[in-house]
Design a protein around this motif. Structure first.
Motif: not given
Length: 361
Positions: A276-277, A158, A280, A271-272
């Protein structure tokens, strides 16, 4: 096994490790090779247990800090992050306790896939170096080479972060790669400076240019291996500069984390969701801190290999891709392969296998 019984066993192991640490450096022991080898074997096994035990205690201390934040902090976002971290810590404490059982009581604890080479996941960072736009083009070419190699190996990847180049290509791109045991064991040899010699697309007079990019392969580490205090992290949010549509570009979903003690900075904007960002970015931050501490530890105890086969030194030129001569050369082992097109299509395992053999020797 009860936790109290486990702790008792670990304390005994720690005491035994400290005793062996003192005795193994004695001249009388060193001169007796048979005794020395026996103690050294025991020392290596106990070192893994004691190291894991120290990490375990650090996690328990961190859990107490998280509970204090949950009880006293009024910041809603910080509480949400603390709740997420608490869940991970509790899960990882349980995982570590199972690891202790394997190391302490398994009859086949010689290889429990605990060494870095057996890791199933890595973080790969590609960055343009000297050469301007041509270096950005080459980052994209190397990215394609690796993704084709991943496909041949049955691994998944990813994109965590990407920064586009001026005309085309990438200034920087970060990947999260997952597969079977041995992902790091193969990819660790790719860390270093990759140099390319070719006629750039932007060159009008047909001259060969030399450009370079850097590759960093970091073992992806579990939460239990790196203790990150939330109070040591500065979090900034900003609007994504990449593709992703109206939502990504008009909301502050991109995240920048700065680890204040080490001054390591990580960005994630793919990411949107800001959450989530953040997850990561934390993952990449853990790997960078782990690698940073590992390198400092190796220098401190002076056991870094003289060979550059697997040091992961990103300042060392490791490979040259010469397009006019259809040749790729690895400078660490003085090996050339005269099939550059095949190599750039992901056929890099032959070179990796030779590097593995060189490391064993």
């Amino acid at each position: 096994m009860k936790k109290t019984s486990l702790i008792q066993k670990l304390e005994i192991s720690k005491k035994e490790f400290l005793e062996i640490s003192k005795s193994i450096i004695q001249p009388s022991i060193i001169s007796d090779q048979k005794k020395y080898k026996t103690l050294l074997k025991k020392y290596i096994k106990l070192e893994k247990i004691v190291s894991l035990y120290e990490e375990y205690n650090n996690k328990l201390a961190y859990l107490k800090e998280i509970n204090i934040i949950l009880e006293n902090d009024s910041d809603i976002e910080m509480k949400e992050l603390a709740t997420t971290e608490k869940y991970k810590i509790l899960e990882n404490l349980s995982y570590t306790e199972r690891e202790f059982s394997n190391l302490l009581f398994s009859s086949n604890s010689k290889e429990q896939y605990t060494t870095e080479d057996y890791r199933k996941a890595v973080i790969i960072e590609l960055r343009s170096g000297t050469g301007g736009d041509e270096a950005c083009f080459f980052v994209e070419d190397i990215l394609r080479m690796y993704t084709m190699y991943f496909k041949k190996s049955g691994w998944k990847y990813k994109i965590i972060h990407a920064q586009k180049g001026g005309i085309k290509g990438y200034k920087e791109i970060i990947l999260d790669v997952n597969g079977e045991k041995g992902v790091y064991g193969n990819l660790k040899f790719e860390s270093g400076v990759h140099r390319v010699q070719r006629i750039p697309k932007t060159e009008s007079q047909g001259r060969v240019h030399t450009s370079a990019i850097t590759v960093a392969v970091l073992p992806k580490v579990k939460d239990i291996e790196v203790n990150i205090n939330l109070n040591d992290i500065k979090k900034d949010t900003f609007r994504s500069s990449g593709s992703g549509g109206q939502h990504v570009n008009k909301t502050e979903s991109a995240v920048r984390l700065t680890h204040i003690p080490s001054k390591i900075t990580v960005e994630c904007q793919e990411e949107r969701s800001q959450h989530k960002n953040f997850e990561k970015a934390i993952s990449v931050l853990r790997s960078r801190i782990y690698q940073n501490e590992k390198e400092k530890r190796l220098k401190k105890i002076s056991i870094k290999r003289k060979s550059l086969v697997s040091t992961g030194d990103r300042s060392v030129k490791i490979r040259t891709y010469n397009y006019p001569r259809n040749r790729v050369t690895d400078h660490r082992i003085h090996k050339s392969i005269y099939d550059l097109a095949g190599f750039m299509n992901g056929n890099i395992q032959e070179m990796i296998n030779i590097l593995k053999l060189a490391e064993k020797k």
